[in-house]
Enzyme design. Structure first.
Site, PDB file in Angstrom:
ATOM      1  N   ASP A 102       0.822  -1.204   0.000  1.00  0.00           N
ATOM      2  CA  ASP A 102       0.000   0.000   0.000  1.00  0.00           C
ATOM      3  C   ASP A 102       0.859   1.257   0.000  1.00  0.00           C
ATOM      4  O   ASP A 102       1.888   1.302   0.660  1.00  0.00           O
ATOM      5  CB  ASP A 102      -0.883  -0.054   1.268  1.00  0.00           C
ATOM      6  CG  ASP A 102      -2.063   0.875   1.170  1.00  0.00           C
ATOM      7  OD1 ASP A 102      -2.735   1.077   2.195  1.00  0.00           O
ATOM      8  OD2 ASP A 102      -2.328   1.407   0.071  1.00  0.00           O
ATOM      9  N   HIS A 119       3.696   3.483  -8.958  1.00  0.00           N
ATOM     10  CA  HIS A 119       3.596   2.034  -9.189  1.00  0.00           C
ATOM     11  C   HIS A 119       4.908   1.462  -9.700  1.00  0.00           C
ATOM     12  O   HIS A 119       5.284   0.342  -9.348  1.00  0.00           O
ATOM     13  CB  HIS A 119       2.458   1.729 -10.167  1.00  0.00           C
ATOM     14  CG  HIS A 119       1.107   2.039  -9.596  1.00  0.00           C
ATOM     15  ND1 HIS A 119       0.664   1.513  -8.392  1.00  0.00           N
ATOM     16  CD2 HIS A 119       0.100   2.822 -10.043  1.00  0.00           C
ATOM     17  CE1 HIS A 119      -0.550   1.961  -8.136  1.00  0.00           C
ATOM     18  NE2 HIS A 119      -0.924   2.764  -9.117  1.00  0.00           N
ATOM     19  N   LEU A 213      11.520 -20.621  -3.963  1.00  0.00           N
ATOM     20  CA  LEU A 213      10.589 -19.642  -3.392  1.00  0.00           C
ATOM     21  C   LEU A 213       9.353 -19.635  -4.260  1.00  0.00           C
ATOM     22  O   LEU A 213       9.445 -19.691  -5.473  1.00  0.00           O
ATOM     23  CB  LEU A 213      11.231 -18.245  -3.413  1.00  0.00           C
ATOM     24  CG  LEU A 213      10.300 -17.040  -3.189  1.00  0.00           C
ATOM     25  CD1 LEU A 213       9.793 -17.010  -1.766  1.00  0.00           C
ATOM     26  CD2 LEU A 213      11.021 -15.733  -3.493  1.00  0.00           C
TER      27      LEU A 213
END
Lengths: 325, 290
Positions: A102, A119, A213
């Site tokens: 956020d 972004h 991962l």
């Protein structure tokens, strides 16, 4: 009487309280709303630049990063083969970390930039975090990239985000293949552009054998919708006679949720940046026993030191799961 | 004579404190007030240890703290309060502790039904939410009696979650929704109309209408008696939900003050409300966008 199957991870993570590590700031203060605000971090210096100059600077930075990656790819070694910092203990590392990324919009507004710059900066933060998780033995990283509720944002921003996802997946696919990272995407992909849907399924297919991962990206995801689709799938199984009503249990619901793509569907630690203290319809069922960490930094400013702070806080917590130690 | 004066002074002081509190609430009421507050009452045992109390006394002090918080909430005008009294996971604790908590709950539930209790003073309707079949018989009967006795109260609602976990609640809602859909489909089949549909070709629209929707699940939740909480407070500094209101807390603010539950007081309540009011307009704007 108490033969309920409870969705509690079987690994014993009940740990005695470790002595506090010496860090400059009390980590409890992070989540304590009555503590005084820490002195605000100085913003990166803002010269009056035009958007073009900023874009050029970003482009140059990205080129430099690309060069660095190419050089290291040739050398066969990742440029930041980070060892675990001494403040962290290897045996207490969380297996699954979830992040709500956020603050991109606010970061851009603070600098007088358009939301797209925020972004882009956020994407950089994410790349850094994925690398750190890969090196520090975290098995699953789930990130909340785009909520189902975000579709109402301005079309320009949504289109930019879709393009950003495509660009990022294309550019990062080599790194995923090289570093053993498996990518999975959860959420209602039917609303995504066709090209992105195809790219996602190709990327998932290409990386499905990787095991170092697992990066789960939640795009067009809603926690409530996840539970509803699990319920629908169970209902259709009951309708088809494959399942009895009495067989419906918590573990069955867990298997039908979209996080069934991983061995560790329950996050140990949830980090939300930008100081907001809410879950915002992310992973609702899966967060039953997750430790929350609310970071004040905005997502583009969330780097290695902030991540270490979150991990230190996590390692000091006593997880009891309702029982007593 | 001195005792009389002493108790008079206490009475005057008590009235003054109440008056000041009501004035502060009047001022606060100018701004937005949360409609529903949820509490995870954590820290009773730690408090007992800290104060060197006998085992179980921490929970009794915690109960007094709960009564004060309920008083503040209802005086301010908060309509719904939900508390996490006992989780299904807590049954894992040692049997003596579980038994003492059950005894305490039974004692306090019976106290609630009395005339002068807080629920009657503020017109509070009490609900006991959770898998009540897991409770022992006397506690369950006391809970049912309390629910019946307060069924006509309508000014406010108190939801007490006992033998509750959110995953269990969602599971129960899923089971009930599947059962309901199954019965609907069976009825259609037996009345012959379902058969007719299959003959004509089960088109997509019918398929979609028959799907379980959000509203089907929500109406079978235990927490259907209250709207989603605006604030969820967990005391003692732990920042996790511990399987409480996972579904309902999707958009609510989470606070985790480090104070232990028996020590919570007016200033913590005030701080929570002020924080809520500070964040409220920003959140409302976001919610309107949804």
């Amino acid at each position: 009487m108490l033969s309920l199957p409870l969705p509690i991870p079987t690994k014993n993570t009940l740990i005695p309280l470790r002595p506090k590590h010496s860090c400059s700031r009390s980590t409890r203060a992070q989540t304590h709303p009555f503590s005084p605000l820490p002195s605000p971090k100085p913003l990166k210096p803002l010269e009056p630049t035009t958007v073009a100059r900023v874009a050029l600077r970003e482009h140059v930075q990205e080129e430099e990063e690309e060069e660095r990656r190419d050089r290291s790819a040739l050398a066969g070694v990742s440029p930041e083969g980070e060892p675990l910092p001494s403040e962290l203990q290897d045996d207490l590392m969380p297996k699954h970390v979830a992040v709500i990324m956020d603050g991109n919009g606010r970061w851009a507004r603070q600098r007088g930039l358009p939301a797209s710059a925020g972004h882009n900066a956020g994407a950089r933060s994410l790349r850094e975090l994925v690398e750190l998780c890969g090196h520090w033995g975290i098995r699953v990283l789930t990130v909340f990239a785009f909520s189902y509720d975000n579709w109402i944002r301005p079309k320009v921003e949504v289109d930019f985000l879709m393009t950003l996802f495509e660009r990022e997946i294309k550019s990062q696919l080599d790194i995923f293949l090289r570093e053993g990272i498996r990518i999975s995407v959860i959420g209602d992909s039917s609303k995504l552009p066709e090209s992105l849907q195809k790219l996602i399924s190709d990327a998932e297919e290409a990386t499905k054998a990787n095991s170092r991962l697992q990066l789960i990206v939640a795009v067009s995801y809603s926690g409530k919708y996840d539970i509803i689709q699990a319920c629908r799938s169970i209902a259709s199984k009951v309708k088809d006679g494959a399942l009895e009503l009495e067989d419906i249990s918590e573990s069955l619901i867990e298997q039908e949720l979209e996080t069934n793509c991983t061995e560790f569907p329950y996050p140990d630690l949830l980090i939300r940046t930008s100081g907001e203290q809410r879950v915002s319809n992310f992973l609702l069922w899966q967060l039953a026993y997750t430790e929350f960490f609310f970071a004040r930094e905005l997502w583009p400013d969330f780097g290695k030191s902030e991540f270490v702070e979150a991990l230190i806080s996590f390692q000091q917590r006593q997880r009891r799961y309702g029982a007593r130690l | 004579m001195e005792k009389g004066i002493g108790s008079r002074i206490n009475q005057i002081w008590g009235n003054l404190v109440t008056f000041m509190r009501r004035s502060i609430f009047c001022v606060l009421s100018v701004g937005p007030i949360p409609n529903h507050i949820a509490f995870i009452m954590d820290g009773n045992r730690r408090y007992g240890k800290k104060q060197n109390l006998m085992k179980g006394t921490g929970h009794r002090v915690g109960f007094l703290a709960l009564m004060s918080m309920l008083k503040y909430c209802y005086e301010l005008g908060v309509q719904y309060v939900t508390i996490y009294a006992f989780s299904i996971d807590n049954f894992k604790r040692c049997p003596e502790e579980v038994q003492s908590l059950m005894d305490l709950m039974q004692e306090k539930i019976e106290g609630l039904i009395k005339e002068e209790s807080i629920v009657n003073r503020y017109g509070v309707r009490v609900h006991f939410l959770g898998n009540l079949k897991l409770l022992s018989e006397p506690v369950r009967l006391a809970a049912e009696r309390a629910m019946m006795a307060t069924a006509n109260n309508s000014k406010a609602v108190l939801s007490i979650c006992v033998a509750y976990t959110s995953t269990n609640e969602i599971l129960h809602a899923v089971q009930k929704s599947c059962e309901e859909k199954w019965e609907e489909i069976s009825k259609l089949n037996t009345s012959g109309s379902g058969y007719g549909l299959i003959q004509l070709g089960w088109n997509e629209k019918d398929e979609r209408e028959n799907l379980i929707k959000l509203i089907d699940i929500e109406k079978h939740m235990y927490m259907v008696v209250a709207p989603d909480p605006d604030i969820l407070i967990r005391t003692s500094g732990e920042t996790r939900l511990s399987n409480f209101l996972l579904w309902q807390s999707a958009y609510c603010s989470l606070y985790s003050p480090s104070v232990l539950w028996p020590e919570i007081g007016f200033r913590h309540f005030l701080w929570t409300i002020l924080n809520f009011q500070r964040n409220h307009f920003y959140l409302e704007k976001k919610r309107k966008q949804l």
